[in-house]
Design an enzyme around this catalytic site. Structure first.
Site, PDB file in Angstrom:
ATOM      1  N   LYS A  28       0.842  -1.206   0.000  1.00 23.63           N
ATOM      2  CA  LYS A  28       0.000   0.000   0.000  1.00 23.63           C
ATOM      3  C   LYS A  28       0.878   1.257   0.000  1.00 23.63           C
ATOM      4  O   LYS A  28       0.630   2.212  -0.740  1.00 23.63           O
ATOM      5  CB  LYS A  28      -0.949  -0.024   1.208  1.00 23.63           C
ATOM      6  CG  LYS A  28      -2.046  -1.075   1.068  1.00 23.63           C
ATOM      7  CD  LYS A  28      -2.818  -1.356   2.358  1.00 23.63           C
ATOM      8  CE  LYS A  28      -3.784  -2.530   2.135  1.00 23.63           C
ATOM      9  NZ  LYS A  28      -4.553  -2.910   3.325  1.00 23.63           N
ATOM     10  N   GLN A  50      -4.503  -1.837   9.699  1.00 23.25           N
ATOM     11  CA  GLN A  50      -4.429  -3.161   9.078  1.00 23.25           C
ATOM     12  C   GLN A  50      -4.948  -4.230  10.041  1.00 23.25           C
ATOM     13  O   GLN A  50      -4.564  -4.264  11.211  1.00 23.25           O
ATOM     14  CB  GLN A  50      -2.980  -3.453   8.644  1.00 23.25           C
ATOM     15  CG  GLN A  50      -2.810  -4.721   7.830  1.00 23.25           C
ATOM     16  CD  GLN A  50      -3.460  -4.661   6.448  1.00 23.25           C
ATOM     17  OE1 GLN A  50      -3.688  -3.575   5.888  1.00 23.25           O
ATOM     18  NE2 GLN A  50      -3.783  -5.801   5.880  1.00 23.25           N
ATOM     19  N   ASP A  82     -10.920   2.298   4.020  1.00 29.86           N
ATOM     20  CA  ASP A  82     -11.162   0.856   3.912  1.00 29.86           C
ATOM     21  C   ASP A  82     -12.659   0.567   3.756  1.00 29.86           C
ATOM     22  O   ASP A  82     -13.041  -0.526   3.343  1.00 29.86           O
ATOM     23  CB  ASP A  82     -10.684   0.150   5.188  1.00 29.86           C
ATOM     24  CG  ASP A  82      -9.350  -0.551   5.010  1.00 29.86           C
ATOM     25  OD1 ASP A  82      -9.048  -0.967   3.876  1.00 29.86           O
ATOM     26  OD2 ASP A  82      -8.633  -0.697   6.015  1.00 29.86           O
TER      27      ASP A  82
HETATM   28  N1  GUN Z   1      -6.750  -7.265   6.286  1.00 33.56           N
HETATM   29  C1  GUN Z   1      -7.052  -8.004   5.194  1.00 33.56           C
HETATM   30  N2  GUN Z   1      -7.566  -7.215   4.220  1.00 33.56           N
HETATM   31  C2  GUN Z   1      -7.572  -5.960   4.731  1.00 33.56           C
HETATM   32  C3  GUN Z   1      -7.974  -4.704   4.183  1.00 33.56           C
HETATM   33  O1  GUN Z   1      -8.450  -4.578   3.049  1.00 33.56           O
HETATM   34  N3  GUN Z   1      -7.815  -3.629   5.014  1.00 33.56           N
HETATM   35  C4  GUN Z   1      -7.320  -3.740   6.277  1.00 33.56           C
HETATM   36  N4  GUN Z   1      -7.239  -2.635   7.019  1.00 33.56           N
HETATM   37  N5  GUN Z   1      -6.944  -4.897   6.799  1.00 33.56           N
HETATM   38  C5  GUN Z   1      -7.072  -6.000   6.014  1.00 33.56           C
END
Ligand code: GUN
Length: 292
Positions: A52, A96, A119
């Protein structure tokens, strides 16, 4: 069979976003700024957050990575969320998941200002999605919709079967694909661990989406000839042939399923890069919505 190449599609989106950033820079306008909180050292999470941050760098977005040890107290994390909510330079941020067991994920999700929740996990954004109000759609479902649109996959009137009802993939995706819009207008079946006759149900799918995190779960007998198959699984499995010692496995047994399909997304290089591209699109949107 044609490959739904998420890697190439996401690269195209990043290119488009980088053009927008270039123009904004020339006009002296603000550049989108994404922050990410990463707790602990879980291999998958470290990789995803790294990807990211790298995507931000490539596009020209600003990014801030905040890391905590596994033992970080919940109140420290919540205080950071509050600080990011209040920080005017940050347009959007993510925490995350998963978080260590002593931290209440729901409490953390609810603490994020919905206007910065890129998100799309906050109930306000899930509700906005339901009623087509402006907000953020969860990155993975949004990425899957975008992957279909950009590869001319028609959804209207199609039978879509989703395996897995998680809050961040299966459930929101089922709502999106059932909407009276394009893409949408699917007849959606949301299946899960208690579903009976799963193979039979899957065999009726024009579009089959697997999001359960069980490597190789979808086998050729579950797939109709000519179906579109989208694989959301990304499980790390031991792989001694790789220098890192593991490789990513999808929920679909690619080798036996692919020849039956019209389109199939690979793992890696399918949905994963699209999730990251969607997060970038949401971050730009957060900055644009803020100005309104
Ligand atoms: N863990 C697995 N997929 C995601 C996601 O798209 N965003 C976040 N914040 N955590 C995750």
């Amino acid at each position: 069979m044609q490959l739904l190449d998420g890697k190439a599609t996401a690269a195209q989106i990043r290119l488009e976003l980088s053009e927008i950033v270039k123009e904004r820079k020339l006009e002296g306008k603000k550049i989108p700024h994404l922050a990410a909180i990463l707790v602990g050292n879980d291999g998958g999470s470290v990789t995803y957050v790294g990807a990211k941050v790298k995507a931000c760098e490539e596009i020209g977005f600003e990014s801030t990575l905040i890391r905590y040890d596994d033992s970080v107290p919940e109140n420290v994390l919540l205080a950071k969320v509050k600080a990011l909510n209040e920080d005017k330079s940050i347009d959007g941020f993510i925490v995350q998941l998963p978080l260590p067991k002593h931290i209440d994920e729901q409490k953390v999700t609810l603490a994020i200002d919905p206007r910065k929740d890129v998100d799309g996990f906050h109930p306000m954004n899930l509700g906005n999605m339901l009623i087509d109000h402006p907000g953020f759609i969860c990155a993975t479902p949004l990425g899957i919709m975008e992957l279909m649109v950009r590869n001319n996959i028609k959804t209207e009137g199609k039978n879509c079967v989703i395996i897995g009802r998680s809050n961040i993939v299966g459930t929101p995706l089922s709502l999106l694909l059932g909407k009276n819009k394009s893409p949408g207008n699917c007849t959606v079946t949301l299946t899960h661990s208690r579903t009976k006759n799963l193979t039979e149900i899957c065999r009726n799918a024009d579009i089959l989406i697997a999001a359960i995190g069980q490597p190789g779960f979808v086998t050729a007998d579950m797939v109709k000839d000519g179906a579109v198959v989208i694989d959301v699984g990304t499980t790390r499995i031991e792989d001694k042939t790789k220098s890192k010692g593991w490789s990513l496995a999808g929920d679909v047994n690619f080798d036996e399923v692919a020849p039956k399909t019209s389109y199939i997304s690979p793992v890696p290089g399918g949905v994963g890069p699209m999730t990251i591209a969607s997060l970038m699109m949401n971050t730009l949107k957060a900055m644009e919505l803020k100005g309104k």
